[in-house]
Design a protein around this motif. Structure first.
Motif, mmCIF file in Angstrom:
data_model
loop_
_atom_site.group_PDB
_atom_site.id
_atom_site.type_symbol
_atom_site.label_atom_id
_atom_site.label_comp_id
_atom_site.label_asym_id
_atom_site.label_seq_id
_atom_site.Cartn_x
_atom_site.Cartn_y
_atom_site.Cartn_z
ATOM 1 N N ASN A 1 0.685 -1.212 0.115
ATOM 2 C CA ASN A 1 0.040 0.020 0.070
ATOM 3 C C ASN A 1 0.765 1.000 0.113
ATOM 4 O O ASN A 1 0.227 2.374 -0.192
ATOM 5 N N TYR A 2 2.169 1.243 -0.013
ATOM 6 C CA TYR A 2 2.876 2.329 -0.404
ATOM 7 C C TYR A 2 3.296 2.439 -1.472
ATOM 8 O O TYR A 2 4.104 3.486 -1.777
ATOM 9 N N PHE A 3 2.999 1.550 -2.509
ATOM 10 C CA PHE A 3 3.446 1.753 -3.930
ATOM 11 C C PHE A 3 2.674 2.980 -4.450
ATOM 12 O O PHE A 3 1.736 3.441 -4.257
ATOM 13 N N ALA A 4 3.324 3.631 -5.542
ATOM 14 C CA ALA A 4 2.795 4.514 -6.163
ATOM 15 C C ALA A 4 1.982 3.932 -7.248
ATOM 16 O O ALA A 4 2.281 2.930 -7.669
ATOM 17 N N VAL A 5 0.778 4.638 -7.463
ATOM 18 C CA VAL A 5 -0.425 4.271 -8.501
ATOM 19 C C VAL A 5 -0.452 5.150 -9.551
ATOM 20 O O VAL A 5 -0.514 6.325 -9.416
ATOM 21 N N LEU A 6 -0.483 4.619 -10.876
ATOM 22 C CA LEU A 6 -0.640 5.213 -11.990
ATOM 23 C C LEU A 6 -1.975 5.227 -12.195
ATOM 24 O O LEU A 6 -2.566 4.270 -12.517
ATOM 25 N N VAL A 7 -2.739 6.320 -12.657
ATOM 26 C CA VAL A 7 -4.247 6.325 -12.989
ATOM 27 C C VAL A 7 -4.444 7.288 -14.388
ATOM 28 O O VAL A 7 -3.780 8.209 -14.543
ATOM 29 N N ASP A 8 -5.226 6.528 -15.341
ATOM 30 C CA ASP A 8 -5.243 6.973 -16.832
ATOM 31 C C ASP A 8 -6.678 8.063 -16.807
ATOM 32 O O ASP A 8 -7.091 8.278 -15.561
ATOM 33 N N LYS A 9 -6.902 8.767 -17.780
ATOM 34 C CA LYS A 9 -8.098 9.526 -17.996
ATOM 35 C C LYS A 9 -9.325 8.782 -17.756
ATOM 36 O O LYS A 9 -10.337 9.770 -17.587
ATOM 37 N N HIS A 10 -9.371 7.511 -17.830
ATOM 38 C CA HIS A 10 -10.544 7.181 -17.651
ATOM 39 C C HIS A 10 -10.718 6.291 -16.150
ATOM 40 O O HIS A 10 -11.489 5.772 -15.646
ATOM 41 N N ARG A 11 -9.767 6.828 -15.358
ATOM 42 C CA ARG A 11 -9.637 6.609 -13.788
ATOM 43 C C ARG A 11 -9.534 5.114 -13.799
ATOM 44 O O ARG A 11 -9.578 4.274 -12.809
ATOM 45 N N HIS A 12 -8.587 4.400 -14.916
ATOM 46 C CA HIS A 12 -8.300 3.000 -14.770
ATOM 47 C C HIS A 12 -6.845 3.077 -14.098
ATOM 48 O O HIS A 12 -5.953 3.929 -14.361
ATOM 49 N N ILE A 13 -6.667 2.131 -13.391
ATOM 50 C CA ILE A 13 -5.173 1.963 -12.636
ATOM 51 C C ILE A 13 -4.525 1.117 -13.636
ATOM 52 O O ILE A 13 -4.812 0.092 -14.171
ATOM 53 N N ARG A 14 -3.261 1.805 -14.238
ATOM 54 C CA ARG A 14 -2.582 1.264 -15.140
ATOM 55 C C ARG A 14 -1.017 0.808 -14.788
ATOM 56 O O ARG A 14 -0.321 0.438 -15.264
ATOM 57 N N GLY A 15 -0.951 1.068 -13.196
ATOM 58 C CA GLY A 15 0.423 0.375 -12.963
ATOM 59 C C GLY A 15 0.586 0.745 -11.426
ATOM 60 O O GLY A 15 0.028 1.789 -10.904
ATOM 61 N N TYR A 16 1.461 0.007 -10.822
ATOM 62 C CA TYR A 16 1.818 0.219 -9.453
ATOM 63 C C TYR A 16 3.293 0.083 -9.367
ATOM 64 O O TYR A 16 4.042 -0.797 -10.003
ATOM 65 N N TYR A 17 4.104 0.855 -8.654
ATOM 66 C CA TYR A 17 5.551 0.919 -8.684
ATOM 67 C C TYR A 17 6.112 1.320 -7.123
ATOM 68 O O TYR A 17 5.595 1.898 -6.425
ATOM 69 N N ASP A 18 7.004 0.462 -6.889
ATOM 70 C CA ASP A 18 7.824 0.598 -5.697
ATOM 71 C C ASP A 18 8.645 1.856 -5.717
ATOM 72 O O ASP A 18 9.551 1.999 -6.346
ATOM 73 N N PRO A 19 8.266 2.781 -4.874
ATOM 74 C CA PRO A 19 9.176 4.199 -4.987
ATOM 75 C C PRO A 19 10.243 4.195 -4.231
ATOM 76 O O PRO A 19 10.926 5.075 -3.990
ATOM 77 N N ASN A 20 10.630 2.791 -3.744
ATOM 78 C CA ASN A 20 11.818 2.568 -2.986
ATOM 79 C C ASN A 20 12.949 2.057 -4.142
ATOM 80 O O ASN A 20 14.069 1.674 -3.473
ATOM 81 N N GLN A 21 12.693 1.745 -5.210
ATOM 82 C CA GLN A 21 13.580 1.213 -6.280
ATOM 83 C C GLN A 21 13.628 2.024 -7.335
ATOM 84 O O GLN A 21 12.638 2.480 -7.822
ATOM 85 N N ASN A 22 15.058 2.326 -7.607
ATOM 86 C CA ASN A 22 15.332 3.219 -8.988
ATOM 87 C C ASN A 22 14.696 2.930 -9.947
ATOM 88 O O ASN A 22 14.103 3.421 -11.012
ATOM 89 N N SER A 23 14.690 1.502 -10.404
ATOM 90 C CA SER A 23 14.234 1.144 -11.570
ATOM 91 C C SER A 23 12.709 1.524 -11.761
ATOM 92 O O SER A 23 12.109 1.474 -12.741
ATOM 93 N N GLU A 24 12.308 1.033 -10.676
ATOM 94 C CA GLU A 24 10.691 1.233 -10.775
ATOM 95 C C GLU A 24 10.102 2.688 -10.798
ATOM 96 O O GLU A 24 9.256 3.026 -11.568
ATOM 97 N N VAL A 25 10.943 3.847 -10.090
ATOM 98 C CA VAL A 25 10.702 5.072 -10.321
ATOM 99 C C VAL A 25 10.870 5.556 -11.859
ATOM 100 O O VAL A 25 10.201 6.418 -12.298
#
Length: 206
Positions: free
Chosen positions: A154-178
């Motif tokens: 639940n601390y992951f970053a969430v990417l949301v598109d214009k239709h409010r669909h969730i398009r990705g989860y990303y670990d903000p503690n990992q360089n490659s993920e950011v």
């Protein structure tokens, strides 16, 4: 890019992807004390808002977990990225959400006109596109992590598109993920701008 969250199928056999509901957040929270019936009482005033998807059709949202405060909320890679590559985050809207817990309400009686900022004061991020929000309870968090994969926390970053669909989860503690987060945000934003251009051209030709 993948779609996350529960999926359903329409009567026609089309896949209906999960859309995040219009969650209400709090902002500009201030705490006041007052006397009522001879007793000192605490109260909170705040503004309520929903994320403006007209101005931010594609956005990133992060929930700060107070239990991870001693670990920097597990944002090390994100903070490093902002520090050393600030241009990469220019015009990238990031909404940070801190939980307005019962302790904050309990301390109201001790303050007058104090702004409640949750966990934001300890963040070492200074971005023009940084938007602090406050939320009560768990409803907002659950809306963005509904049906999440088992490896997503639940601390992951969430990417949301214009239709409010969730398009990705990303670990903000990992360089490659950011790095992947920024790249995929820009991909969706470019895709949205291209679609808007086609729509505008189509209307002008009619």
């Amino acid at each position: 890019m993948a779609y996350y969250g529960p999926k359903t199928v329409s009567a026609k056999g089309d896949t209906i992807y999960y859309s995040v509901p219009g969650v209400v957040f709090n902002t500009n929270c201030k705490c006041y004390s007052r006397f009522e019936g001879g007793s000192e009482m605490g109260s909170i005033e705040y503004d309520s808002l929903k994320i403006d998807t007209t101005n931010y059709p594609v956005y990133i949202i992060l929930f700060l977990d107070g239990s991870l405060k001693n670990d920097g909320y597990k944002l090390k890679a994100l903070i490093d990225y902002v520090q050393y590559k600030p241009k990469e985050f220019k015009d990238v809207p990031v909404f940070f959400v801190s939980n307005l817990d019962s302790a904050a309400f309990g301390h109201c009686i001790m303050t007058i006109g104090k702004e409640l900022r949750g966990d934001f004061d300890s963040l070492k991020i200074n971005l023009p596109s940084f938007h602090p929000l406050l939320a009560e309870g768990k409803a907002a968090n659950e809306a963005y992590f509904k049906g999440k994969p088992y490896y997503v926390f639940n601390y992951f970053a969430v990417l949301v598109d214009k239709h409010r669909h969730i398009r990705g989860y990303y670990d903000p503690n990992q360089n490659s993920e950011v790095k992947r987060l920024v790249q995929e945000y820009k991909h969706l934003k470019t895709k949205d701008e291209y679609a808007n251009t086609l729509k505008k051209n189509d209307l002008e030709q009619k």
